[in-house]
Design a protein around this motif. Sequence first.
Motif, PDB file in Angstrom:
ATOM      1  N   MET A 167      15.591  26.899  33.568  1.00  0.00           N
ATOM      2  CA  MET A 167      14.504  27.471  34.372  1.00  0.00           C
ATOM      3  C   MET A 167      13.468  26.447  34.851  1.00  0.00           C
ATOM      4  SD  MET A 167      14.556  30.998  34.435  1.00  0.00           S
ATOM      5  CE  MET A 167      16.243  31.347  34.695  1.00  0.00           C
ATOM      6  N   ASN A 168      13.913  25.242  35.182  1.00  0.00           N
ATOM      7  CA  ASN A 168      12.970  24.206  35.626  1.00  0.00           C
ATOM      8  C   ASN A 168      12.236  24.556  36.920  1.00  0.00           C
ATOM      9  OD1 ASN A 168      13.443  20.927  34.418  1.00  0.00           O
ATOM     10  ND2 ASN A 168      14.419  22.710  33.512  1.00  0.00           N
ATOM     11  N   SER A 169      12.825  25.419  37.751  1.00  0.00           N
ATOM     12  CA  SER A 169      12.133  25.766  39.000  1.00  0.00           C
ATOM     13  C   SER A 169      11.145  26.910  38.801  1.00  0.00           C
ATOM     14  CB  SER A 169      13.132  26.146  40.097  1.00  0.00           C
ATOM     15  OG  SER A 169      13.843  27.311  39.710  1.00  0.00           O
ATOM     16  N   ASN A 170      11.111  27.467  37.593  1.00  0.00           N
ATOM     17  CA  ASN A 170      10.294  28.656  37.349  1.00  0.00           C
ATOM     18  C   ASN A 170       8.987  28.311  36.634  1.00  0.00           C
ATOM     19  OD1 ASN A 170       9.657  31.525  36.145  1.00  0.00           O
ATOM     20  ND2 ASN A 170      11.286  31.796  37.648  1.00  0.00           N
ATOM     21  N   ILE A 171       8.321  27.278  37.145  1.00  0.00           N
ATOM     22  CA  ILE A 171       7.012  26.909  36.612  1.00  0.00           C
ATOM     23  C   ILE A 171       5.952  27.716  37.363  1.00  0.00           C
ATOM     24  CG2 ILE A 171       7.797  24.651  35.827  1.00  0.00           C
ATOM     25  CD1 ILE A 171       6.692  23.521  38.449  1.00  0.00           C
ATOM     26  N   PHE A 172       4.671  27.412  37.170  1.00  0.00           N
ATOM     27  CA  PHE A 172       3.640  28.242  37.804  1.00  0.00           C
ATOM     28  C   PHE A 172       2.440  27.397  38.203  1.00  0.00           C
ATOM     29  CE2 PHE A 172      -0.058  31.127  37.600  1.00  0.00           C
ATOM     30  CZ  PHE A 172       0.331  32.039  38.564  1.00  0.00           C
ATOM     31  N   SER A 173       2.003  27.566  39.445  1.00  0.00           N
ATOM     32  CA  SER A 173       0.867  26.792  39.958  1.00  0.00           C
ATOM     33  C   SER A 173      -0.445  27.557  39.787  1.00  0.00           C
ATOM     34  CB  SER A 173       1.064  26.481  41.450  1.00  0.00           C
ATOM     35  OG  SER A 173       2.163  25.620  41.630  1.00  0.00           O
ATOM     36  N   VAL A 207      -2.724  21.699  39.836  1.00  0.00           N
ATOM     37  CA  VAL A 207      -2.484  22.032  38.422  1.00  0.00           C
ATOM     38  C   VAL A 207      -1.271  22.947  38.292  1.00  0.00           C
ATOM     39  CG1 VAL A 207      -3.463  23.050  36.321  1.00  0.00           C
ATOM     40  CG2 VAL A 207      -4.961  21.864  37.948  1.00  0.00           C
ATOM     41  N   ILE A 208      -0.341  22.543  37.440  1.00  0.00           N
ATOM     42  CA  ILE A 208       0.895  23.308  37.233  1.00  0.00           C
ATOM     43  C   ILE A 208       1.105  23.543  35.739  1.00  0.00           C
ATOM     44  CG2 ILE A 208       3.435  23.132  37.354  1.00  0.00           C
ATOM     45  CD1 ILE A 208       3.085  21.717  40.043  1.00  0.00           C
ATOM     46  N   ILE A 209       1.450  24.793  35.397  1.00  0.00           N
ATOM     47  CA  ILE A 209       1.877  25.069  34.010  1.00  0.00           C
ATOM     48  C   ILE A 209       3.386  24.872  33.960  1.00  0.00           C
ATOM     49  CG2 ILE A 209       1.804  26.670  32.072  1.00  0.00           C
ATOM     50  CD1 ILE A 209      -0.300  28.290  33.446  1.00  0.00           C
ATOM     51  N   SER A 210       3.847  24.071  32.990  1.00  0.00           N
ATOM     52  CA  SER A 210       5.279  23.792  32.883  1.00  0.00           C
ATOM     53  C   SER A 210       5.708  23.852  31.420  1.00  0.00           C
ATOM     54  CB  SER A 210       5.586  22.403  33.469  1.00  0.00           C
ATOM     55  OG  SER A 210       6.973  22.123  33.386  1.00  0.00           O
ATOM     56  N   GLU A 211       6.994  24.011  31.201  1.00  0.00           N
ATOM     57  CA  GLU A 211       7.548  24.042  29.844  1.00  0.00           C
ATOM     58  C   GLU A 211       7.563  22.616  29.294  1.00  0.00           C
ATOM     59  OE1 GLU A 211       9.265  25.253  26.363  1.00  0.00           O
ATOM     60  OE2 GLU A 211      10.077  23.571  27.484  1.00  0.00           O
ATOM     61  N   LYS A 212       7.192  22.471  28.041  1.00  0.00           N
ATOM     62  CA  LYS A 212       6.993  21.119  27.500  1.00  0.00           C
ATOM     63  C   LYS A 212       8.281  20.301  27.377  1.00  0.00           C
ATOM     64  CE  LYS A 212       6.569  22.681  22.636  1.00  0.00           C
ATOM     65  NZ  LYS A 212       7.828  22.330  22.074  1.00  0.00           N
ATOM     66  N   THR A 213       9.437  20.967  27.366  1.00  0.00           N
ATOM     67  CA  THR A 213      10.685  20.202  27.232  1.00  0.00           C
ATOM     68  C   THR A 213      11.268  19.754  28.585  1.00  0.00           C
ATOM     69  OG1 THR A 213      11.983  22.240  27.234  1.00  0.00           O
ATOM     70  CG2 THR A 213      11.319  21.376  25.086  1.00  0.00           C
ATOM     71  N   PHE A 214      10.599  20.109  29.685  1.00  0.00           N
ATOM     72  CA  PHE A 214      11.119  19.723  31.011  1.00  0.00           C
ATOM     73  C   PHE A 214      10.750  18.268  31.318  1.00  0.00           C
ATOM     74  CE2 PHE A 214      10.850  24.383  32.791  1.00  0.00           C
ATOM     75  CZ  PHE A 214      11.852  24.768  31.918  1.00  0.00           C
ATOM     76  N   THR A 215      11.301  17.360  30.540  1.00  0.00           N
ATOM     77  CA  THR A 215      10.865  15.960  30.578  1.00  0.00           C
ATOM     78  C   THR A 215      10.995  15.331  31.962  1.00  0.00           C
ATOM     79  OG1 THR A 215      11.804  15.886  28.371  1.00  0.00           O
ATOM     80  CG2 THR A 215      11.052  13.795  29.293  1.00  0.00           C
ATOM     81  N   ARG A 216      12.161  15.474  32.577  1.00  0.00           N
ATOM     82  CA  ARG A 216      12.400  14.811  33.863  1.00  0.00           C
ATOM     83  C   ARG A 216      11.463  15.376  34.941  1.00  0.00           C
ATOM     84  NH1 ARG A 216      15.942  14.274  38.459  1.00  0.00           N
ATOM     85  NH2 ARG A 216      16.631  16.447  38.380  1.00  0.00           N
ATOM     86  N   LEU A 217      11.348  16.681  34.961  1.00  0.00           N
ATOM     87  CA  LEU A 217      10.481  17.322  35.949  1.00  0.00           C
ATOM     88  C   LEU A 217       9.012  16.959  35.709  1.00  0.00           C
ATOM     89  CD1 LEU A 217       9.849  19.415  38.209  1.00  0.00           C
ATOM     90  CD2 LEU A 217       9.754  21.151  36.411  1.00  0.00           C
ATOM     91  N   ASN A 218       8.553  17.083  34.468  1.00  0.00           N
ATOM     92  CA  ASN A 218       7.140  16.835  34.176  1.00  0.00           C
ATOM     93  C   ASN A 218       6.743  15.389  34.466  1.00  0.00           C
ATOM     94  OD1 ASN A 218       7.029  19.498  33.437  1.00  0.00           O
ATOM     95  ND2 ASN A 218       7.058  19.126  31.229  1.00  0.00           N
ATOM     96  N   THR A 219       7.669  14.462  34.204  1.00  0.00           N
ATOM     97  CA  THR A 219       7.421  13.050  34.527  1.00  0.00           C
ATOM     98  C   THR A 219       7.234  12.887  36.034  1.00  0.00           C
ATOM     99  OG1 THR A 219       8.778  12.397  32.648  1.00  0.00           O
ATOM    100  CG2 THR A 219       8.348  10.704  34.285  1.00  0.00           C
ATOM    101  N   TRP A 220       8.118  13.518  36.799  1.00  0.00           N
ATOM    102  CA  TRP A 220       8.019  13.449  38.268  1.00  0.00           C
ATOM    103  C   TRP A 220       6.715  14.078  38.757  1.00  0.00           C
ATOM    104  CZ3 TRP A 220       7.974  17.227  42.225  1.00  0.00           C
ATOM    105  CH2 TRP A 220       8.181  16.746  43.533  1.00  0.00           C
ATOM    106  N   LEU A 221       6.353  15.234  38.192  1.00  0.00           N
ATOM    107  CA  LEU A 221       5.110  15.906  38.600  1.00  0.00           C
ATOM    108  C   LEU A 221       3.900  15.009  38.338  1.00  0.00           C
ATOM    109  CD1 LEU A 221       5.783  19.531  37.250  1.00  0.00           C
ATOM    110  CD2 LEU A 221       5.693  18.843  39.657  1.00  0.00           C
TER     111      LEU A 221
END
Length: 304
Positions: free
Chosen positions: A247-253, A258-272
Motif C-alpha cells: 500500500m505504498n501509494s495509499n499515504i495521506f497528505s 506534509v505527508i503521513i506515511s507508513e514507517k516501513t516504506f523506506t524507499r518511498l519515504n527516502t524519496w519523499l
Amino acid sequence: MLKLNVKNETSRLRAVILGTAESNGSPPSVEDCYDPKSIEHVLAGTYPKEADMILEMDAVAAVFKKYDVQVFRPHVIKDCNQIFSRDIAFVIEDKIIRANILPNREAEVEAIRYVWNQVDRKNRIVLPPECHVEGGDVMPWNDYIFIGTYSGEDYPELITARTNMDAVIAIQELFPNKTVKSFELRKSNTNARENALHLDCCFQPIGKGKAIIHKNGFLIEREYNWLVNFFGKENVFEINKEEMYNMNSNIFSISEDVIISEKTFTRLNTWLNKQGFIVEEVPYSEISKQEGLLRCTTMPLIRD
C-alpha cells in the motif's frame, strides 16, 4: 454547519473523518471478506488484532492533533469494522456524496450521520442506486476528477470492483465544469498482488504536481501513460508490485509539504524526504492487512 471544501488531495487539511478500530469484531470468515488480502491473512491466522489497530489509528490521530486538524470519528457500532471511512462517503468542492457501498456496510454510513447532518441539505448527495462508487476510487485534482473504475463483463462477479461507469457519468453531471477522467483498474478476487482495489491502491497525487504510481494497477497502458505524462515522468515515483501490495501509494497528505506515511516504506519515504516533504511516519502495517492504508481510513471534509 460544516462548510465543506475539498478541491484536491493536497491543500492544507482543516477537518477530517478518521475511522475507528474500536469494537471491530472477531476476525471474519473467508466468505465474509471483501478483498483477497484479508482472505490471505484470515487463512494464515495473521488477521490484525483490534488492540494493534487502535494503537495505529491513535498514532494518526496524534499527527492530526499536532497539525491542528479537526477530527471527527464514527460512532462506535459493536462488532463492526469501521476503519475505512473513505469507503462510505467523499467530498468534492462543497458537496458530500454518499457512497453506494457493499450492502452489508449500511451501518457504517449511519455512524457518521451526525457529520452528514451538519452539511447544508442541498450539498448532501445520494447517487441513484445503479451508481456504484467508493471514495477510494475518487480523487479531486483541481480542474480534474480522477476516478478508478472497472467495466468488464465480469463486474458482477468481482467483489473487488467497486465503482462502475454509471457513477462516473453521474459525477461528471454533478460537476459539469470539471474534467472527469476514468481509469480501468486491474481486479482480482484471489490475488492481492494483481488487484487494485481502488484507484488510491495504485496511484496518488502529492505535493504541487508529483505522484506515486504502480503501472500494473492499470488495465489499459494508454491510461497509465496519460497520468505519467500529465504529471511528468520526472515527478512520478514508480512503485513495484510488492510496494503496491504493501500500500505504498495509499499515504495521506495533510498539506502540499506534509505527508503521513507508513514507517516501513523506506524507499518511498527516502524519496519523499529528498523531494523536500516533511514525512510523518506512523505504524500502519496491521491495518494494511485489510488492503487499505492511510488514505482509506481518512475522509477529508475541509481543505484550505
